[in-house]
Design a protein around this motif. Structure first.
Motif, short mmCIF file in Angstrom:
data_model
loop_
_atom_site.label_atom_id
_atom_site.label_comp_id
_atom_site.label_asym_id
_atom_site.label_seq_id
_atom_site.Cartn_x
_atom_site.Cartn_y
_atom_site.Cartn_z
N ALA A 158 4.43 12.73 3.98
CA ALA A 158 3.58 14.72 3.65
C ALA A 158 4.87 15.85 4.07
N ASP B 11 1.14 -1.08 0.09
CA ASP B 11 0.05 -0.29 -0.13
C ASP B 11 1.12 1.13 -0.09
N VAL B 12 0.60 1.83 -0.93
CA VAL B 12 1.94 2.87 -1.64
C VAL B 12 1.49 4.47 -0.41
N SER B 13 0.19 4.21 -0.38
CA SER B 13 0.00 4.74 1.27
C SER B 13 0.10 5.47 2.16
N LEU B 14 1.18 3.95 2.48
CA LEU B 14 1.84 3.98 3.91
C LEU B 14 3.34 4.31 4.17
N THR C 191 4.16 7.71 1.15
CA THR C 191 3.06 9.01 1.20
C THR C 191 2.94 9.72 2.16
N LYS C 192 2.26 9.26 3.14
CA LYS C 192 1.52 9.96 4.47
C LYS C 192 2.11 10.15 5.30
#
Length: 297
Positions: free
Chosen positions: A273, A264-267, A269-270
């Motif tokens: 941030a 999960d790339v959001s792990l 990118t967040k």
């Protein structure tokens, strides 16, 4: 005559030195079944390899009822580290699973496997996370880069010490990352493009000594080299793979993911941030292009 014993198994079609060193089982599940209408007794089950890159494995089964199955678990097949370490090219091999009653073979299963060169990563074909085994923080070439980075750190901050996460300050971690990055850039490495779809098919990895000798590296080589430097000074690196590309990341705080592989790339990118300060990513292939000695962003 059909086999009296048949095999049901889950196995890795790719084997390499890194898997042996990390105790990855070649066969993760092995089950035998009696296909006859009568019980079979005094069965000997063996596993051997062609060429011989493992010791012979065997176990005995006293009795197996007609139509019954028996789960033998994950056989502890002992691979030969000297053989795997000596391989400089990929070879085709076989796993041979056999069942015997006395001198009579009553079951046979043969599976083709690829035995990889000692410095070859299999990509997505088998346990992509084994790529971490190619990060070598204790290699002498890593120590040389750390010495160079220490001189830069003293020039920039007044202190030559790599303190890991002791400061609890993300900016201090970034400065350590920058010093190691600049040490690699100062090595004047030439970039050599990685093969297409390396993340699917795998590739030969240039280890630290090879990079120092050849003065050439691709994105994966540089990522592993940089990760080795980070780990050697007590930081927690990340290996980030995209389609056709690899680059490194590093935790800015003493933290890590619960699982070794995250899809999960959001792990990422967040945590990268603006204002979060948990993970920083580094494009390692830019290092050979920088000529001004400035800090990476």
């Amino acid at each position: 005559m059909s086999d009296q014993i048949v095999f049901d198994r889950s196995y890795s079609a790719v084997i390499n030195f890194a898997m042996q060193q990390n105790h990855v089982p070649v066969i993760s599940r092995l089950e035998i079944k009696n296909m006859t209408e009568t019980p079979l007794e005094n069965i000997r089950v063996t596993i051997r390899t062609e060429p011989q890159f493992s010791h012979l494995w065997e176990t005995k089964v006293d009795s197996l009822a007609s139509g019954a199955s028996l789960n033998l678990g994950a056989p502890a097949l002992h691979l030969l580290p000297e053989y795997l370490l000596s391989l400089t090219e990929r070879i085709a091999g076989n796993l041979l699973l056999e069942a015997w009653q006395g001198k009579e073979r009553i079951g046979l299963a043969m599976n083709a496997v690829d035995v990889l060169a000692f410095d070859e990563w299999a990509g997505e074909r088998a346990m992509p996370e084994i790529l971490a085994a190619f990060v070598t923080p204790n290699h002498p070439q890593i120590a040389a880069l750390i010495r160079s980075g220490s001189e830069l750190l003293e020039k920039w901050t007044g202190s030559p010490s790599f303190t890991g996460y002791l400061s609890n300050n993300p900016n201090v971690v970034r400065m350590q990352m920058a010093a190691l990055y600049e040490a690699i850039r100062s090595s004047e490495l030439e970039y050599c493009v990685a093969p297409a779809s390396f993340e699917q098919n795998g590739q030969r990895v240039r280890l630290c000594g090879t990079i120092a000798e050849q003065k050439m590296a691709n994105c994966l080589d540089l990522t592993l080299l940089y990760a080795g430097c980070l780990e050697a000074v007590g930081l927690y690196p990340l290996l980030i793979l995209l389609k056709g590309h690899a680059f490194a990341g590093c935790w800015l705080e003493k933290e890590c993911f619960a699982e070794c592989v995250q899809e999960d790339v959001s792990l990422l990118t967040k945590r990268m941030a603006e204002g979060v300060n948990e993970i920083a990513a580094v494009e390692c292939t830019a290092g050979h292009q920088r000529q001004d000695g400035a800090l990476p962003n």
